[in-house]
Design a protein around this motif. Structure first.
Motif, PDB file in Angstrom:
ATOM      1  N   PRO A  69       0.811  -1.220   0.000  1.00 41.24           N
ATOM      2  CA  PRO A  69       0.000   0.000   0.000  1.00 41.24           C
ATOM      3  C   PRO A  69       0.841   1.266   0.000  1.00 41.24           C
ATOM      4  CG  PRO A  69       0.059  -0.938   2.192  1.00 41.24           C
ATOM      5  CD  PRO A  69       0.763  -1.917   1.302  1.00 41.24           C
TER       6      PRO A  69
ATOM      7  N   GLY B  61      -3.501   1.331  -3.845  1.00 38.65           N
ATOM      8  CA  GLY B  61      -4.021   2.418  -3.038  1.00 38.65           C
ATOM      9  C   GLY B  61      -3.940   3.754  -3.739  1.00 38.65           C
TER      10      GLY B  61
ATOM     11  N   LYS C 119      -6.783  -0.969  -6.127  1.00 37.19           N
ATOM     12  CA  LYS C 119      -7.126  -0.891  -4.715  1.00 37.19           C
ATOM     13  C   LYS C 119      -6.445  -2.011  -3.939  1.00 37.19           C
ATOM     14  CE  LYS C 119      -9.730   2.580  -5.662  1.00 37.19           C
ATOM     15  NZ  LYS C 119      -9.273   3.947  -5.300  1.00 37.19           N
TER      16      LYS C 119
ATOM     17  N   PHE D   9      -5.823  -0.606   2.975  1.00 40.15           N
ATOM     18  CA  PHE D   9      -4.526   0.040   2.967  1.00 40.15           C
ATOM     19  C   PHE D   9      -3.649  -0.361   4.141  1.00 40.15           C
ATOM     20  CE2 PHE D   9      -5.958   2.349  -0.481  1.00 40.15           C
ATOM     21  CZ  PHE D   9      -7.171   2.939  -0.205  1.00 40.15           C
TER      22      PHE D   9
END
Length: 1710
Positions: free
Chosen positions: A891, A914, A920, A925
């Motif tokens: 992340p 992230g 994603k 995260f």
């Protein structure tokens, strides 16, 4: 130094009765004195004292004068008759002082004074030690030089020693040194010493403690001695010390101790030292103190109230760089005996000061500068009628100069500079200050006056009027009463020539005429009047081109400082005189080599010749000049060769800048002798060497710039004492260093470890050195500012001032490997760290979070892995962060500064997730925990599955390829016959054979507009149906269109009212305009009222051959291309009916206007390019009272104010005065020309406010052009009152905005608006939304180079008429407004250098006229897909997407249908040029020519930005550099045959360079550098004969470099970074002689052979693909059936020990 008279008192006290007339002196002493007399000549001009006279003239051999005891200056003992005293001070002696001089025979001598003579830079002989009984010795101001002999230290009885030099300026080069022996050794035995004067002796060491043992000391004077270190505080406690002067030693540190009660100290001067701390309250115990001078120290804290106890003070100086806090203590009001008061730079309230001043009735000197008095000049000063010196500079004083100031008639010095004073200088009243010697009125708001008034001050010697608006009446220039000025400063006084009053100034020592508009040559008379007196001359920032009488050697024999920078000087570099100290000639056009004679200037401290065109090598002797040289700046020239190699051990250089030349070779090792070196910049050269680690021993080196050279090798470990201890900026970027990052060096750079400015030991941007100018006891400090270029995220940014706390490491673009050491976090003071474009591996150190001062961190383009440390969010100063193109994962940190970084900072890291990336993370995260598991059968099975499947795929692919090739080869002919492409039939361009037209005249159908481009549709023009070529135009065009004649004009009808031949036929490529002088040409137009011959931009020229038989019936006549030059035709005066005369020409006219023009009346008049003086023109205009409508006078060198004669022409509707050198303000009478429609004052030197609201009195003003006058200012709201305004050009004008920016009726009809570079920071920051509404009428919008931020206005209506939008160079953000697609007339869109964040605006492709699209330096991102049929950018000729973040394949699909980029013939282009016509319909011939708006564009060629001021119709550019494009360069690129510049550098392109590039025959620049291209460079590229720039560096290319033609002009930088390339210009040779193969030129037409080759490749690819699929399926089938056997055979066994991933759990480490 009144106590210095002590030695002369000795003569009178000890020898009062020593001369006895009844006895005579000893013969050998008389003989010695006479021989001493004859050793010198008498020259009283060498003495300073006005009372000097030759004392030795009284010495004689005659009987009546034989007794030497009676001679002037000789004193004898009354008993022994031996000579014991000799006072020859100020005796006019001149000559060398030999070591064997007979003076040393006077062994009984006790007192010797030879001061104020001139001994021609002789050394003090060591034989002086024979005077063992000396009690006083005075050798001051006598031009002795060199080391002071140790023998003086043996004078144990010495009471007074004076070796000072107070007047070095006229005895240049004389400076005594006290280094070996040192001061400590000199005074060790002088235990009886009472007075010590060593002013201006070079001691260059600390003050020894041994001075505290000399308890009899009464006077210590060590001024300007280069003292350093800590001053012993015990010296202040010497029991008899009355005077202590150690001022002007900037490196001397110390503090004031506690003082005893009633101490003896009377005079204390610590000015210009580094004494610091607070003033002790015990300073009030010095009850005898008379002088206290603490100017320019570093004292702080409050002023003690005990200062009020020093009631005997007569002189007090507390100003300068001290930092005293609080208000003045009220006790100071007790100091009523002050004669001199200086409180410069003191802050606080001034009530006590004003009250105090009213009590200082004895004050003669008052210095109150820099104390923020404000308001008007305090009237309390009017009571101080005894003032002789008054300094109130830099106080923000306002109002005018008060009348009462003229009552201070005793004033010698008056300084009011740096305030806001305004109004007139009292020309009549100032003459009352008849004693004025020095006057300074610099830099006030608006002072003005007549210069002749100052010439009435007969005692005036120093006059400084910088920025004062002066008028010169020319009187008194030869008057005997004119003062003889020594110092004169007329900087920024609007001078246009050398003032004539200088002809009488034969005593000038310092002159400053910089920052004026003086043009032409430096006159000969000026040189003649000043060549013997000038010491300092500044003519910087003028328009000078050279000397009236060319010189090789500068003619001023005593000149020490010369500033000629910022002019237009041409020719060779003048040789300076030997005494030159400062020599500045930067920013000129000097060419040729640096003359070796420059090294004869052995005293030069400062040499700056940067930004010229100097060539050749740097003379070897320059290294020897380093004994004196402090600053050497040769930046940005064309110097070549090597850097001078021999720098002596006495090298004094502190700054060396050789950046931007062509220097080669290695770094000279002798630079290590330059112990004071602080800055070394050799960037952007061709130096080939290893890292200069030997420079690490330079303890003061703080800036080292080696960027863009050929430095190579491993940096390794520093030797002891060679660790660059003080370094705080190092730039090694763009070199070839290898190995690990230099950890050992990083650990030693202490200057980068401090995050507190006070802890930094690095120096600042200024190097200060001292000039000893005439008449100055103190010295003048001169500072030199240095700038440096730092790379931030790929952008080079120049820092004009390098702050003391600025710390940078730039190791980018090398070949460093290994890991980033964890120690880097210890460099806590670092602001910029750039390690990009290397081969670094491993993770990002967690310690980076400790670098709390970090502003820029660039680790991109490496092989870093692991996660980005979450703790980096603590770096709150971080503005630039780039880790793109690595192998990072996990992340992205969130919050704080990381919320400001866009996706480009993290691009090309497939494992990152992230915000701001679209990928994603799976767990909000949060970094997932590291799994530590045992390897089991499941893991083995999965691994083996993948291995087996991979093997199956590979084998299947091989089998498939073989089978596919076998089948396609056997049936090749069938494939070709079936799939071969067919040729398309040619199109006939003969669209019509006849087209009847009734319009009149016929040429009105001709034009360059889009709907008129096809000349086959023009009236009377006929085209061949097959070829499309124009073949015949009856009575007008003679086939085959090679010549346009008007010898037969019947087809045009003789009764035409207007015949216009402009650029309407320029589309016919071969037309040449000629035969316009054939018989009968003019007479056949006897009924024409208008005749315009305007070949603007045409291939040929209209040639007007004189004489022309111009018929008098002509009403309008226009010459727009006077090909032969020469004077205007005198026969024009015969055209008495003429009402329009246009002599505007591209070719300069010579001579004056013919006097016959006076016959013409009611004239519209235009003139340009007049070479001679315009006086005849002004006279002509003054007689033309009937001149009407139009006046155009541009490019005629008007260099005064706007001619007032124009005020009488009240009927003017068109006034064009652009491109002159007009000065002064816009006159008030201009607003009386109420009929004006057009007013153009472009590109002059006008200044002051624009006449607002007066300009609103011009209600009919249609066009207002004021741009290019950078000193104009005004409020924009005033222009909104001009209701008829259509064209407004205010580029460079400083604007303010007083009201709202809403649209209204007054500006709703604007056609052109140019507010570029207008300092628009006074706006709210965003572009007003009304701009988009104005687009209903606006054609041109230019807001370039301001500080706009926010978004681009979003709403553009469907009626948008914009043709050009330039909003570049701002800080705009957001996305591109989609409503721009409504601007169907848009031709140019430039938004470069903003922060727009959007995908590629493909929707702009539907704009049919868009030909220039510049999006460079923004945040455009994503792939550029294939174009829609409607959105194909069909007119695009220039596209610049550089320095963005686009990905995917190159978008050449957009360009392949662009017919304009394909043709080689430039005349086939149908695009408009750089000028946008803005037609102004005025009903007059002279303005039928449209006003044009020029557009410029910046194109990057080989890393250099080049600005093209005009975009030609044939200019075609593609710049996709600095993105992340991948894939290969398509071969179809060769179809873009009309392209001039192609830049694909700094991407990730692979594959080979397409051979089809050979078809791009117009190509001038090709940049493919910094990609991953492989293969060979096509040999056919040698056919590109226009190629000027070629760069394929830093790829994976191999094989021989093409040879011959243009490739012979490219240096090795075009091919660097390709390890397998060989052949010239690289040093790597081929194994055998290379013979270039003939280029493979593909035929332009589609042949069977070409089709066959293409189909072969298609078939083979199909075979490979099908084979791959079959192989994969077959491989999977086999491996699946035998899966268990393969696992059992190949799999790993547990018996060999389970492997865990947590290997470090129990592993001991040392």
């Amino acid at each position: 130094m009144g106590s210095r008279s002590y030695q002369y008192l000795l003569f009178s006290v000890l020898l009062v009765n020593s001369v006895l007339p009844s006895y005579s002196c000893h013969d050998h002493e008389r003989s010695a004195l006479l021989q001493f007399k004859h050793s010198f000549i008498i020259d009283c001009s060498t003495s300073f004292s006005l009372a000097a006279y030759p004392k030795v003239n009284s010495w004689g051999v005659h009987r009546h004068n034989a007794d030497c005891c009676s001679w002037d200056g000789v004193y004898c003992n009354e008993e022994t008759l031996h000579v014991i005293g000799l006072d020859l001070s100020s005796s006019c002696l001149y000559g060398s002082f030999p070591s064997n001089i007979t003076l040393f025979n006077l062994t009984h001598l006790r007192h010797l004074s030879l001061s104020d003579n001139h001994f021609n830079l002789s050394e003090i002989p060591s034989e002086i030690g024979q005077f063992s009984k000396l009690v006083s010795l005075n050798l001051s101001d006598s031009a002795f030089n060199g080391q002071i002999p140790l023998a003086i230290s043996n004078f144990s009885a010495l009471s007074t020693l004076d070796l000072s030099n107070q007047h070095e300026d006229t005895k240049a080069g004389s400076q005594l040194k006290l280094q070996d022996p040192s001061l400590e050794k000199l005074v060790r035995n002088l235990t009886r010493l009472k007075e010590l004067y060593l002013d201006q002796v070079d001691i260059s060491s600390f003050v020894p403690d041994i001075l505290t043992n000399l308890t009899l000391l009464e006077v210590v004077s060590l001024q300007v001695c280069n003292l350093n270190g800590q001053f012993p505080t015990n010296i202040f406690h010497l029991p008899h010390l009355e005077m202590l002067y150690v001022n002007s030693n900037p490196d001397l540190m110390g503090f004031l101790p506690e003082f005893p009660q009633n101490g003896p100290l009377k005079r204390l001067s610590l000015s210009i030292t580094s004494f610091h701390g607070e003033l002790p309250s015990s300073i009030g115990e010095l009850a005898n103190l008379e002088d206290l001078h603490l100017w320019e120290c570093l004292f702080s804290g409050p002023l003690p109230s005990s200062l009020g106890n020093l009631t005997k003070l007569t002189s007090l100086d507390l100003g300068g760089s001290n930092a005293f806090s609080g208000d003045l203590p009220s006790s100071l009001i007790n100091l009523t005996e002050l004669h001199s008061l200086a409180l410069s730079h003191l802050q606080g309230r001034h009530e006590t000061l004003i009250s105090w001043l009213s009590n200082l009735n004895k004050l003669t000197r008052l210095y109150l500068d820099f104390i923020n008095l404000g308001g008007e000049i305090p009237s309390v000063i009017s009571n101080l009628t005894g003032l002789t010196e008054l300094v109130l500079a830099d106080n923000g004083l306002t109002g005018g100069i008060p009348h009462w100031l003229m009552n201070l008639t005793q004033l010698n010095v008056l300084a009011l500079s740096g305030n806001q004073l305004e109004g007139p200088i009292f020309s009549s009243g100032i003459s009352q200050l008849e004693n004025l010697n020095q006057l300074s009125l610099n830099n006030n708001r608006d002072l003005h006056g007549d210069f002749d008034a100052f010439l009435k001050l007969k005692y005036l010697r120093d006059l400084s009027l910088v920025g004062v608006k002066l008028t010169f009446l020319g009187k008194n220039t030869a008057n005997e009463s004119v003062p003889k000025l020594n110092w004169l400063y007329l900087n920024s006084c609007n001078l246009r020539e050398f003032p004539q009053f200088l002809r009488s100034q034969d005593a000038l020592e310092e002159l400053d005429l910089g920052n004026n508009s003086i043009h032409g040559f430096i006159p000969r008379w000026f040189i003649n009047i000043t060549q013997e007196t000038l010491y300092s001359l500044s003519l910087s920032n003028n328009l000078l081109t050279g000397f009236e009488q060319p010189v090789m050697l500068l003619p001023w024999s005593h000149l020490e400082s010369l500033s000629l920078q910022g002019n237009r000087l041409q020719g060779s570099l003048p040789i300076p005189p030997r005494c030159m100290v400062v020599y500045q000639v930067s920013d000129n056009q000097l060419a040729g080599g640096i003359p070796p004679q420059i090294c004869q200037a052995g005293l030069m401290n400062y040499f700056d010749a940067s930004n010229n065109k100097l060539s050749g090598g740097i003379p070897d002797c320059m290294s020897q000049l380093s004994n004196a040289l402090i600053i050497l700046n040769l930046e940005r020239n064309n110097l070549n060769g090597s850097i001078p190699a021999a720098y002596p051990e006495s090298c004094n250089l502190r700054w060396i800048n050789l950046n931007g030349n062509q220097l080669e070779g290695s770094m000279p090792r002798s630079l290590a002798n330059c112990k004071n070196l602080e800055v070394l910049d050799v960037g952007h050269n061709h130096i080939n060497d290893t890292f200069p680690s030997w420079l690490g021993g330079l303890s003061k080196l703080s800036i080292l710039v080696l960027r863009h050279n050929n430095f190579h090798g491993i940096l390794g470990h520093p030797k002891v004492g060679h660790d660059f201890y003080s370094l705080h900026i190092i730039d090694l970027s763009n070199n070839f260093h290898t190995g690990d990052l230099p950890l050992a060096y990083l650990q030693s750079w202490d200057a980068m470890k401090h995050d507190n400015e006070s802890e930094s030991i690095a120096s600042g941007t200024t190097v200060g050195f001292y000039l000893r100018m005439p008449g100055l006891v103190d010295v003048e400090r001169t500072e030199y500012n240095y700038s440096i270029t730092i790379t931030n995220k790929g952008n080079d940014m120049q820092y004009a001032r390098v702050l003391t706390v600025f710390r940078v490491i730039d190791f980018s673009s090398n070949c460093f490997t290994g890991r980033i050491p964890n120690f880097v976090g210890e460099l806590r003071g670092l602001q910029v760290l750039n390690l990009s474009n290397n081969n670094l591996q491993g993770g990002m150190p967690l310690s980076l979070a400790n670098m709390t001062e970090l502003e820029s961190l660039d680790l991109s383009n490496n092989r870093l892995s692991g996660e980005i440390p979450q703790s980096l969010t603590q770096l709150t100063s971080l503005e630039v962060f780039n880790v793109s193109h690595n192998l990072l994962k996990g992340p992205i940190p969130q919050g704080r500064q990381f919320g400001t970084f866009d996706s480009s900072s993290f691009a090309r890291n497939l494992g990152l997730c992230g915000t701001p990336l679209s990928q994603k993370c799976g767990n909000a995260f949060e970094p997932p925990p590291v799994a530590i598991t045992n390897d089991g059968p499941e893991e083995d099975s999965m691994l083996i599955d993948w291995i087996i499947r991979s093997l199956g795929c590979i084998s299947g692919f091989a089998v498939g390829c073989a089978l596919g090739k076998y089948f396609t080869d056997r049936n090749h002919e069938w494939f070709v016959e079936t799939f071969q492409r067919r040729k398309r039939g040619s199109r006939s361009r003969g669209r019509r054979t006849t087209r009847p037209r009734t319009a009149y005249p016929v040429v009105n159908s001709w034009g360059s507009e889009p709907h008129r481009r096809d000349y086959c549709l023009w009236d009377v023009v006929y085209c061949d149906e097959e070829t499309g070529h124009a073949s015949m135009a009856p009575s007008l065009l003679t086939a085959p269109c090679s010549t346009l004649t008007i010898s037969n004009t019947l087809a045009l009808n003789k009764r035409c009212r207007e015949f216009v031949m402009s650029n309407v036929v320029e589309q016919i490529a071969s037309v040449k305009y000629n035969n316009l002088t054939s018989k009968g040409f003019m007479t056949e137009f006897y009924n024409c009222e208008n005749l315009l011959l305007v070949p603007a931009g045409s291939p040929g020229k209209i040639k007007l051959v004189r004489p022309l038989g111009l018929p008098q019936q002509l009403v309008n006549c226009s010459y727009c291309d006077h090909d032969n030059g020469g004077p205007p035709l005198s026969s024009l005066g015969n055209l008495t009916k003429l009402n329009s005369l246009d002599l505007r020409s591209k070719t300069a006219f010579s001579g004056d206007l013919p006097s016959s023009l006076a016959n013409l009346s009611q004239l519209q008049f235009g003139l340009s390019n007049l070479n001679n003086s315009p006086e005849r023109l002004i006279s002509f205009l003054s007689n033309q009272d009937k001149l009407t409508a139009v006046l155009s006078l541009n490019f005629i060198n008007l260099d005064a104010e706007i001619p007032s004669v124009i005020a009488n022409i009240t009927s003017l509707t068109f006034l064009d005065l652009e491109q002159n050198q007009l000065t002064g303000r816009i006159p008030h009478w201009l607003v009386n020309l109420t009929q004006l429609n057009v007013l153009s004052l472009l590109n002059n030197q006008l200044k002051g406010p624009i006449l607002l609201p007066g300009i609103s009195q011009l209600p009919n003003l249609y066009t207002l052009l004021l741009g290019g006058n950078h000193n104009l200012n005004g409020n924009f709201d005033g222009f909104l009152k001009l209701k008829s305004l259509r064209d407004l050009h205010l580029s460079g004008v400083t604007l303010t905005f007083g009201g709202e920016n809403a649209t209204n009726e007054s500006v709703s009809n604007l056609i052109a608006l140019d507010l570029s570079s207008c300092n628009l920071r006074h706006l709210t920051g965003q572009i007003p939304r009304c701009i988009s509404e104005l687009s209903r009428s606006l054609v041109v919008l230019n807001l370039e180079g301001n500080k706009f931020h926010g978004t681009i206005p979003l709403t553009y209506p469907k009626s948008c008429k914009l043709k050009m939008i330039n909003i570049s160079g701002n800080q705009l953000e957001g996305i591109m407004p989609r409503s721009l697609a409504n601007c169907l007339d848009l031709e140019v869109l430039d938004i470069r250098r903003n922060r727009v964040n959007d995908t590629f605006p493909s929707w702009l492709g539907g704009l049919p006229k868009l030909h220039t699209l510049v999006l460079r330096h923004n945040h455009f991102h994503g792939k550029i897909g294939r174009p829609n049929a409607r959105l194909g950018f069909h007119s695009l000729c220039i596209v610049d997407l550089s320095n963005n973040f686009h990905t995917g394949d190159l978008p050449f699909a957009y360009l392949l249908n662009r017919d304009d980029i394909k043709p080689v013939n430039k005349n086939n282009s149908n695009e408009s040029g750089s000028a946008f016509p803005l037609f102004v319909h005025m009903g007059m011939t002279i303005t039928a020519k449209p006003l044009e708006y020029d557009y410029s564009i910046t194109i990057a060629n080989k890393g250099n930005d080049m600005q093209y001021t005009k975009i030609l119709t044939v200019f075609r550019v593609i710049d996709f550099s600095g993105n992340n494009f991948t894939g290969t360069i398509p071969s179809c690129i060769g179809e873009l045959r009309g392209l001039q510049a192609l830049n694909l550098s700094n991407n990730d392109l692979q594959g080979k360079i397409p051979p089809s590039l050979v078809h791009m025959t117009d190509l001038e620049s090709l940049d493919l550098s910094n990609n991953k291209l492989s293969g060979e460079i096509p040999q056919g590229l040698t056919q590109l004969t226009f190629l000027e720039v070629f760069n394929a560096s830093y790829n994976f290319l191999m094989g021989p470099i093409p040879q011959g033609r243009q490739f012979g002009a490219f240096d090795n930088s075009s091919f660097l970074g390709n390890s397998r390339l060989c052949g010239p210009p690289l040093s790597k040779r081929r194994g055998k002689t290379f013979e270039p193969s003939p280029p493979n030129v593909v035929a332009e037409s589609n042949t069977d052979g070409g089709d066959s080759m293409l189909i072969d490749w298609i078939i083979r690819c199909l075979g490979c693909v099908s084979g791959f699929a079959v192989g994969c399926a077959f491989g999977k089938y086999l491996t699946d059936r035998n899966h268990e056997w393969l696992v059992e055979t190949i799999g790993t066994r547990k018996a060999r020990g389970a492997r865990t991933r947590g290997r470090r759990a129990t592993r001991p480490r040392s």
